[in-house]
Design a protein around this motif. Structure first.
Motif, PDB file in Angstrom:
ATOM      1  N   LEU A   8     -17.383  44.572 -38.514  1.00  0.00           N
ATOM      2  CA  LEU A   8     -16.052  43.964 -38.457  1.00  0.00           C
ATOM      3  C   LEU A   8     -15.043  44.603 -39.393  1.00  0.00           C
TER       4      LEU A   8
ATOM      5  N   ARG B  90     -12.289  46.570 -37.614  1.00  0.00           N
ATOM      6  CA  ARG B  90     -11.377  45.674 -36.893  1.00  0.00           C
ATOM      7  C   ARG B  90     -10.461  44.945 -37.865  1.00  0.00           C
ATOM      8  N   SER B  91     -11.011  44.531 -38.991  1.00  0.00           N
ATOM      9  CA  SER B  91     -10.195  43.825 -39.978  1.00  0.00           C
ATOM     10  C   SER B  91      -9.081  44.710 -40.506  1.00  0.00           C
TER      11      SER B  91
ATOM     12  N   VAL C  39      -6.319  45.131 -37.728  1.00  0.00           N
ATOM     13  CA  VAL C  39      -5.440  43.997 -37.473  1.00  0.00           C
ATOM     14  C   VAL C  39      -4.558  43.691 -38.686  1.00  0.00           C
TER      15      VAL C  39
ATOM     16  N   LYS D 130      -3.838  45.305 -24.235  1.00  0.00           N
ATOM     17  CA  LYS D 130      -3.748  46.511 -25.050  1.00  0.00           C
ATOM     18  C   LYS D 130      -2.685  47.465 -24.523  1.00  0.00           C
TER      19      LYS D 130
ATOM     20  N   CYS E   9      -4.777  39.040 -29.653  1.00  0.00           N
ATOM     21  CA  CYS E   9      -5.660  40.196 -29.839  1.00  0.00           C
ATOM     22  C   CYS E   9      -6.409  40.104 -31.164  1.00  0.00           C
TER      23      CYS E   9
ATOM     24  N   GLU F 283      -9.305  37.773 -30.845  1.00  0.00           N
ATOM     25  CA  GLU F 283     -10.374  38.289 -29.996  1.00  0.00           C
ATOM     26  C   GLU F 283     -11.218  39.356 -30.681  1.00  0.00           C
ATOM     27  N   GLN F 284     -10.839  39.763 -31.877  1.00  0.00           N
ATOM     28  CA  GLN F 284     -11.605  40.787 -32.581  1.00  0.00           C
ATOM     29  C   GLN F 284     -12.843  40.227 -33.272  1.00  0.00           C
ATOM     30  N   TYR F 285     -12.910  38.910 -33.423  1.00  0.00           N
ATOM     31  CA  TYR F 285     -13.981  38.308 -34.218  1.00  0.00           C
ATOM     32  C   TYR F 285     -14.881  37.411 -33.381  1.00  0.00           C
TER      33      TYR F 285
ATOM     34  N   ARG G 157     -14.343  33.417 -36.434  1.00  0.00           N
ATOM     35  CA  ARG G 157     -13.028  33.618 -35.808  1.00  0.00           C
ATOM     36  C   ARG G 157     -11.922  32.821 -36.494  1.00  0.00           C
TER      37      ARG G 157
END
Length: 209
Positions: A44, A47-48, A51, A110, A157, A160-162, A167
């Motif tokens: 993660l 992604r973190s 974002v 996206k 979005c 939805e990454q987690y 989440r």
């Protein structure tokens, strides 16, 4: 809720309680420290970082557009008209958000998010080169419609990454980090740039640029 269930041909849940979901929530660890560890570890951490940078950039743009009236005033527009135009831009941003929601559902989040960010960037660059009020208006409306219009879908979005277990807290942690960074950057970095004289390059509209 009943209207949505009818559209989806789903049975009505009279007590609005699902034992499976309730058990899942009870089994979910509610530990802030573990959530933080999960966000900064693989898989993660990438992604973190993405974002946080995404939200930070969007928030900086939002803060700048709040003082767009002052920037218009430097283009020779009366301050009263500048405030009016800034308000219209904020209204336009709302339409941009609605349009993005529709387009994202139809063509994918996206792809539409990338298009919005690209056109907002064009608006920002156009303002840097603007030497007249009409060009500044065009740049401002372009930036507002596509720049501020990215928020609804961008926040979806982010969520939805987690995975489910991190989440809720994950979204609020990255939002907090982005708002902290955007506030620091906006408060300290931009005045530093102005003091260094770089403002003459980006906002003067002088022939040398």
């Amino acid at each position: 809720m009943e209207s949505l269930e009818n559209q989806a041909s789903l049975p009505h849940d009279e007590d609005l309680h699902d034992e499976v979901i309730a058990d899942m929530l009870d089994a979910t660890p509610h530990d802030m420290l573990n959530t933080l560890k999960a966000l900064v570890r693989r898989p993660l951490v990438g992604r973190s970082a993405m974002v946080v940078m995404h939200l930070t950039a969007a928030l900086i743009l939002f803060y700048i557009l709040q003082v767009f009236g002052t920037l218009l005033a430097t283009r020779g527009v009366a301050i009263s008209n500048s405030i009016l135009y800034t308000g219209i831009m904020m209204l336009l941003a709302g339409f941009g958000s609605v349009c993005q929601g529709y387009l994202s559902d139809r063509f994918g989040r996206k792809a539409i998010l990338a298009i919005y960010v690209g056109l907002a960037t064009v608006g920002c660059l156009l303002f840097a080169f603007a030497g007249s009020a009409p060009v500044a208006f065009a740049a401002g409306f372009l930036t507002a419609f596509f720049g501020l219009g990215i928020f609804p879908v961008s926040k979806l979005c982010v969520a939805e990454q987690y995975p489910t277990d991190v989440r809720g807290r994950g979204v609020y942690i990255v939002e907090m980090a982005a708002r902290g960074l955007s506030g620091i950057v906006t408060t300290y970095f931009i005045p530093f740039v102005l003091k260094a004289g770089v403002i003459s390059l980006f906002f003067s509209g002088s022939p040398q640029f």
